[in-house]
Design an enzyme around this catalytic site. Sequence first.
Site, PDB file in Angstrom:
ATOM      1  N   ARG A 234      -1.340  -9.533  20.815  1.00 40.84           N
ATOM      2  CA  ARG A 234      -1.745  -9.241  19.896  1.00 40.84           C
ATOM      3  C   ARG A 234      -0.396  -7.322  19.814  1.00 40.84           C
ATOM      4  NH1 ARG A 234      -4.845  -4.523  18.122  1.00 40.84           N
ATOM      5  NH2 ARG A 234      -3.701  -2.723  17.436  1.00 40.84           N
TER       6      ARG A 234
ATOM      7  N   TYR B 160       3.886  -7.942  17.270  1.00 39.89           N
ATOM      8  CA  TYR B 160       4.511  -6.825  16.301  1.00 39.89           C
ATOM      9  C   TYR B 160       4.517  -5.493  16.576  1.00 39.89           C
ATOM     10  CZ  TYR B 160       2.719  -3.461  12.480  1.00 39.89           C
ATOM     11  OH  TYR B 160       2.997  -1.850  11.700  1.00 39.89           O
TER      12      TYR B 160
ATOM     13  N   GLU C 163       2.060   1.907  17.141  1.00 39.71           N
ATOM     14  CA  GLU C 163       2.193   1.031  17.883  1.00 39.71           C
ATOM     15  C   GLU C 163       2.655   0.644  19.468  1.00 39.71           C
ATOM     16  OE1 GLU C 163      -0.256  -3.195  17.534  1.00 39.71           O
ATOM     17  OE2 GLU C 163      -1.376  -1.884  16.066  1.00 39.71           O
TER      18      GLU C 163
ATOM     19  N   PHE D  63       0.528  -1.313   0.222  1.00 37.42           N
ATOM     20  CA  PHE D  63       0.249  -0.071  -0.154  1.00 37.42           C
ATOM     21  C   PHE D  63       0.563   1.409  -0.011  1.00 37.42           C
ATOM     22  CE2 PHE D  63      -2.090   2.780   3.384  1.00 37.42           C
ATOM     23  CZ  PHE D  63      -2.297   4.005   1.998  1.00 37.42           C
TER      24      PHE D  63
ATOM     25  N   ARG E  21      -7.204  -4.301   7.639  1.00 34.62           N
ATOM     26  CA  ARG E  21      -7.206  -3.424   8.628  1.00 34.62           C
ATOM     27  C   ARG E  21      -8.326  -2.961   7.794  1.00 34.62           C
ATOM     28  NH1 ARG E  21      -1.565  -1.496   7.593  1.00 34.62           N
ATOM     29  NH2 ARG E  21      -1.630  -2.404   5.665  1.00 34.62           N
TER      30      ARG E  21
HETATM   31  N1  LIG Z   1      -0.290   1.362   6.335  1.00 36.14           N
HETATM   32  C1  LIG Z   1       0.181   1.872   7.876  1.00 36.14           C
HETATM   33  O1  LIG Z   1      -1.118   2.631   8.289  1.00 36.14           O
HETATM   34  C2  LIG Z   1       1.146   1.852   8.993  1.00 36.14           C
HETATM   35  C3  LIG Z   1       1.023   2.092   9.828  1.00 36.14           C
HETATM   36  C4  LIG Z   1       1.953   2.042  10.842  1.00 36.14           C
HETATM   37  C5  LIG Z   1       3.281   0.555  10.465  1.00 36.14           C
HETATM   38  N2  LIG Z   1       3.419   0.549   9.292  1.00 36.14           N
HETATM   39  C6  LIG Z   1       4.333   0.327   8.372  1.00 36.14           C
HETATM   40  O2  LIG Z   1       4.784   0.577   7.117  1.00 36.14           O
HETATM   41  C7  LIG Z   1       5.579  -0.716   6.080  1.00 36.14           C
HETATM   42  C8  LIG Z   1       4.197  -0.505   5.099  1.00 36.14           C
HETATM   43  O3  LIG Z   1       3.034  -0.550   5.342  1.00 36.14           O
HETATM   44  P1  LIG Z   1       1.913  -1.314   4.500  1.00 36.14           P
HETATM   45  O4  LIG Z   1       0.324  -0.642   4.816  1.00 36.14           O
HETATM   46  O5  LIG Z   1       2.100  -0.632   3.016  1.00 36.14           O
HETATM   47  O6  LIG Z   1       1.847  -2.374   4.294  1.00 36.14           O
HETATM   48  P2  LIG Z   1       0.887  -3.448   3.305  1.00 36.14           P
HETATM   49  O7  LIG Z   1       1.167  -4.641   3.956  1.00 36.14           O
HETATM   50  O8  LIG Z   1       0.312  -3.244   2.301  1.00 36.14           O
HETATM   51  O9  LIG Z   1       2.738  -3.300   2.551  1.00 36.14           O
HETATM   52  C9  LIG Z   1       4.190  -4.330   2.760  1.00 36.14           C
HETATM   53  C10 LIG Z   1       4.536  -4.832   1.408  1.00 36.14           C
HETATM   54  O10 LIG Z   1       5.711  -5.403   2.366  1.00 36.14           O
HETATM   55  C11 LIG Z   1       5.709  -7.339   1.145  1.00 36.14           C
HETATM   56  N3  LIG Z   1       6.780  -7.992   1.987  1.00 36.14           N
HETATM   57  C12 LIG Z   1       6.367  -8.526   3.201  1.00 36.14           C
HETATM   58  N4  LIG Z   1       7.650  -9.680   3.655  1.00 36.14           N
HETATM   59  C13 LIG Z   1       8.211  -9.265   3.167  1.00 36.14           C
HETATM   60  C14 LIG Z   1       9.416  -9.897   2.144  1.00 36.14           C
HETATM   61  N5  LIG Z   1      10.177 -10.355   3.134  1.00 36.14           N
HETATM   62  N6  LIG Z   1       9.642 -10.159   1.712  1.00 36.14           N
HETATM   63  C15 LIG Z   1       9.852  -8.920   0.359  1.00 36.14           C
HETATM   64  N7  LIG Z   1       8.720  -8.252   0.473  1.00 36.14           N
HETATM   65  C16 LIG Z   1       7.677  -8.338   0.945  1.00 36.14           C
HETATM   66  C17 LIG Z   1       5.000  -7.493   1.051  1.00 36.14           C
HETATM   67  O11 LIG Z   1       4.664  -8.287   0.150  1.00 36.14           O
HETATM   68  C18 LIG Z   1       4.162  -6.201   1.199  1.00 36.14           C
HETATM   69  O12 LIG Z   1       3.902  -6.104  -0.386  1.00 36.14           O
HETATM   70  C19 LIG Z   1       4.997  -1.844   7.517  1.00 36.14           C
HETATM   71  O13 LIG Z   1       6.242  -2.216   7.885  1.00 36.14           O
HETATM   72  C20 LIG Z   1       3.656  -1.389   8.172  1.00 36.14           C
HETATM   73  O14 LIG Z   1       4.165  -1.918   9.923  1.00 36.14           O
HETATM   74  C21 LIG Z   1       2.155   1.394   8.244  1.00 36.14           C
HETATM   75  O1  LIG Z   2     -13.857  -4.622  11.237  1.00 36.28           O
HETATM   76  C1  LIG Z   2     -13.346  -3.867  11.754  1.00 36.28           C
HETATM   77  C2  LIG Z   2     -11.788  -4.025  12.082  1.00 36.28           C
HETATM   78  C3  LIG Z   2     -11.470  -3.381  12.916  1.00 36.28           C
HETATM   79  N1  LIG Z   2     -12.263  -2.360  13.672  1.00 36.28           N
HETATM   80  C4  LIG Z   2     -10.809  -1.930  14.951  1.00 36.28           C
HETATM   81  O2  LIG Z   2     -10.716  -1.187  15.009  1.00 36.28           O
HETATM   82  C5  LIG Z   2      -9.932  -0.279  15.354  1.00 36.28           C
HETATM   83  C6  LIG Z   2      -8.567  -0.282  13.788  1.00 36.28           C
HETATM   84  O3  LIG Z   2      -8.020  -1.763  13.496  1.00 36.28           O
HETATM   85  P1  LIG Z   2      -7.090  -1.082  12.508  1.00 36.28           P
HETATM   86  O4  LIG Z   2      -6.843   0.160  11.439  1.00 36.28           O
HETATM   87  O5  LIG Z   2      -7.923  -2.963  11.420  1.00 36.28           O
HETATM   88  O6  LIG Z   2      -5.103  -1.866  12.888  1.00 36.28           O
HETATM   89  P2  LIG Z   2      -4.677  -0.913  14.291  1.00 36.28           P
HETATM   90  O7  LIG Z   2      -4.919   0.617  14.149  1.00 36.28           O
HETATM   91  O8  LIG Z   2      -5.560  -1.295  15.736  1.00 36.28           O
HETATM   92  O9  LIG Z   2      -3.355  -1.517  13.815  1.00 36.28           O
HETATM   93  C7  LIG Z   2      -2.784  -0.276  13.217  1.00 36.28           C
HETATM   94  O10 LIG Z   2      -2.065   0.353  12.921  1.00 36.28           O
HETATM   95  C8  LIG Z   2      -1.445   0.906  13.067  1.00 36.28           C
HETATM   96  C9  LIG Z   2      -0.832  -0.701  12.467  1.00 36.28           C
HETATM   97  O11 LIG Z   2       0.646  -0.744  12.559  1.00 36.28           O
HETATM   98  C10 LIG Z   2       0.048  -0.828  10.299  1.00 36.28           C
HETATM   99  O12 LIG Z   2      -1.671  -0.756  10.013  1.00 36.28           O
HETATM  100  C11 LIG Z   2      -1.630  -1.626  11.913  1.00 36.28           C
HETATM  101  O13 LIG Z   2      -1.095  -2.479  13.480  1.00 36.28           O
HETATM  102  C12 LIG Z   2      -9.415  -1.712  15.908  1.00 36.28           C
HETATM  103  O14 LIG Z   2     -10.094  -0.771  17.001  1.00 36.28           O
HETATM  104  C13 LIG Z   2     -10.205  -2.593  15.925  1.00 36.28           C
HETATM  105  O15 LIG Z   2     -10.623  -2.777  16.754  1.00 36.28           O
HETATM  106  C14 LIG Z   2     -13.459  -3.053  13.988  1.00 36.28           C
HETATM  107  O16 LIG Z   2     -13.814  -2.342  14.293  1.00 36.28           O
HETATM  108  N2  LIG Z   2     -14.230  -3.855  13.017  1.00 36.28           N
END
Ligand SMILES: NC(=O)c1ccc[n+]([C@@H]2O[C@H](COP(=O)([O-])OP(=O)(O)OC[C@H]3O[C@@H](n4cnc5c(N)ncnc54)[C@H](O)[C@@H]3O)[C@@H](O)[C@H]2O)c1
Ligand SMILES: O=c1ccn([C@@H]2O[C@H](COP(=O)(O)OP(=O)(O)O[C@H]3OC[C@](O)(CO)[C@H]3O)[C@@H](O)[C@H]2O)c(=O)[nH]1
Length: 387
Positions: A180, A183, A139, A26, A233
């Site tokens: 939980r 991570y 987180e 993403f 998510r």
């Molecule tokens: N989207 C958010 O709001 C959010 C919030 C907190 C942290 N993050 C962090 O940002 C980063 C990216 O998140 P995202 O939302 O784009 O997630 P995502 O799952 O869409 O993207 C992660 C990508 O990494 C690739 N990947 C995973 N393991 C791999 C491996 N072993 N080798 C090669 N590719 C691999 C997956 O195929 C995927 O395309 C992550 O580290 C996540 O923890 C995202």
């Molecule tokens: O159908 C649903 C799904 C989720 N919830 C609740 O919503 C809250 C947010 O959930 P989500 O966005 O899936 O995840 P978190 O915010 O808890 O965690 C993410 O934060 C950042 C990241 O590191 C990467 O994106 C990830 O860990 C939560 O309270 C769920 O319980 C719902 O009610 N119904």
Amino acid sequence: MASGRVDLDGKPIKPMTICMIGAGGFIGSHLCEKLMSETPHTVLALDVYNDKIKHLLEPNTLPWAGRIQFHRLNIKHDSRLEGLIKIADLTINLAAICTPADYNTRPLDTIYSNFIDALPVVKYCSENNKRLIHFSTCEVYGKTVGSFLPKDSPLRKDPAYYVLKEDESPCIFGSIEKQRWSYACAKQLIERLIYAEGAENGLEFTIVRPFNWIGPRMDFIPGVDGPSEGVPRVLACFSNNLLRGEPLKLVDGGQSQRTFVYIKDAIEAVLLMIENPARANGHIFNVGNPNNEVTVRQLAEMMTQVYTKVSGEAPPEKPTIDVSSKEFYGEGYDDSDKRIPDMTIINRQLGWNPKTSLWDLLESTLTYQHRTYAEAIKKVIAKPVAS
Ligand SMILES: NC(=O)c1ccc[n+]([C@@H]2O[C@H](COP(=O)([O-])OP(=O)(O)OC[C@H]3O[C@@H](n4cnc5c(N)ncnc54)[C@H](O)[C@@H]3O)[C@@H](O)[C@H]2O)c1
Ligand SMILES: O=c1ccn([C@@H]2O[C@H](COP(=O)(O)OP(=O)(O)O[C@H]3OC[C@](O)(CO)[C@H]3O)[C@@H](O)[C@H]2O)c(=O)[nH]1
């Protein structure tokens, strides 16, 4: 495009080669789009999948053809990784398992993905004197200090008890049975390792803590472009419910609070980090939108209103249903109560501020969801289940 671009200190920005691990996800897909359309940089895009960046790779007549190369590889076991890091000026590591449904049900995979698999990336950057931007998470803060106060304590309203600061707030996780936190704990340890590599071996690093970035291409819609039983998510869960005209599921009453930031705003912050190393190196940055706070229940209500507007379809008869976290996520789930990012450091170092309101970002995202998935969902619903 791109010529005459200067950094925040007025110095010309030189074209660079970026090794982006997890580029097919993403965030990676939006970052690749930005780098291709607005900068002269070259991207070595590493991932096991490339569906979300296909539009940037083909056809080879695209204006940026030659500046993006896809390498299909799994960083767990691929000897090409070090060579690719060596030929790049900067490595950005996005690869991770990062969907909460996995943390308590696949804790080993989660810990390996977020800690063990990231180790070689840190090591190769450190040994080869290469700059690293590593994606961590909000987180790592876990629960707020305020969540441990009595429910009626006036201190719960005091920002000192809930605003999350990179250099001050503690990391508060639940007990080990609450898997939980596998991570968050793995992300915290890799942050500490990167920080130590910086302190002891001079690694040039930046750590990003995203606070719920959302937008088009986030995760998957179960049964359409991901497994029917998969749990993405919350944005994709609620989008799926709305597309199918079914009630949105509120886990444990939907009382948890989140701040959501539009992916396009957040990507602006990452580009500033990439192009301003002197201001970004050695820092940990919260990247979120403190003005977009809602409870999950309020998010469900707003998404329903927005979806009704952009799709022209009637809202579900029963808009929401309550479901326990044990039923929805299984044993070992726990939750962050509230996530407000402090913005002092990113403001001071990079002058970045998010712009997009929650309503506006949901409007563009749900328009995308409707255009991309509505027809496919109709077909899935119409298809008779095989007996
Ligand atoms: N989207 C958010 O709001 C959010 C919030 C907190 C942290 N993050 C962090 O940002 C980063 C990216 O998140 P995202 O939302 O784009 O997630 P995502 O799952 O869409 O993207 C992660 C990508 O990494 C690739 N990947 C995973 N393991 C791999 C491996 N072993 N080798 C090669 N590719 C691999 C997956 O195929 C995927 O395309 C992550 O580290 C996540 O923890 C995202
Ligand atoms: O159908 C649903 C799904 C989720 N919830 C609740 O919503 C809250 C947010 O959930 P989500 O966005 O899936 O995840 P978190 O915010 O808890 O965690 C993410 O934060 C950042 C990241 O590191 C990467 O994106 C990830 O860990 C939560 O309270 C769920 O319980 C719902 O009610 N119904």
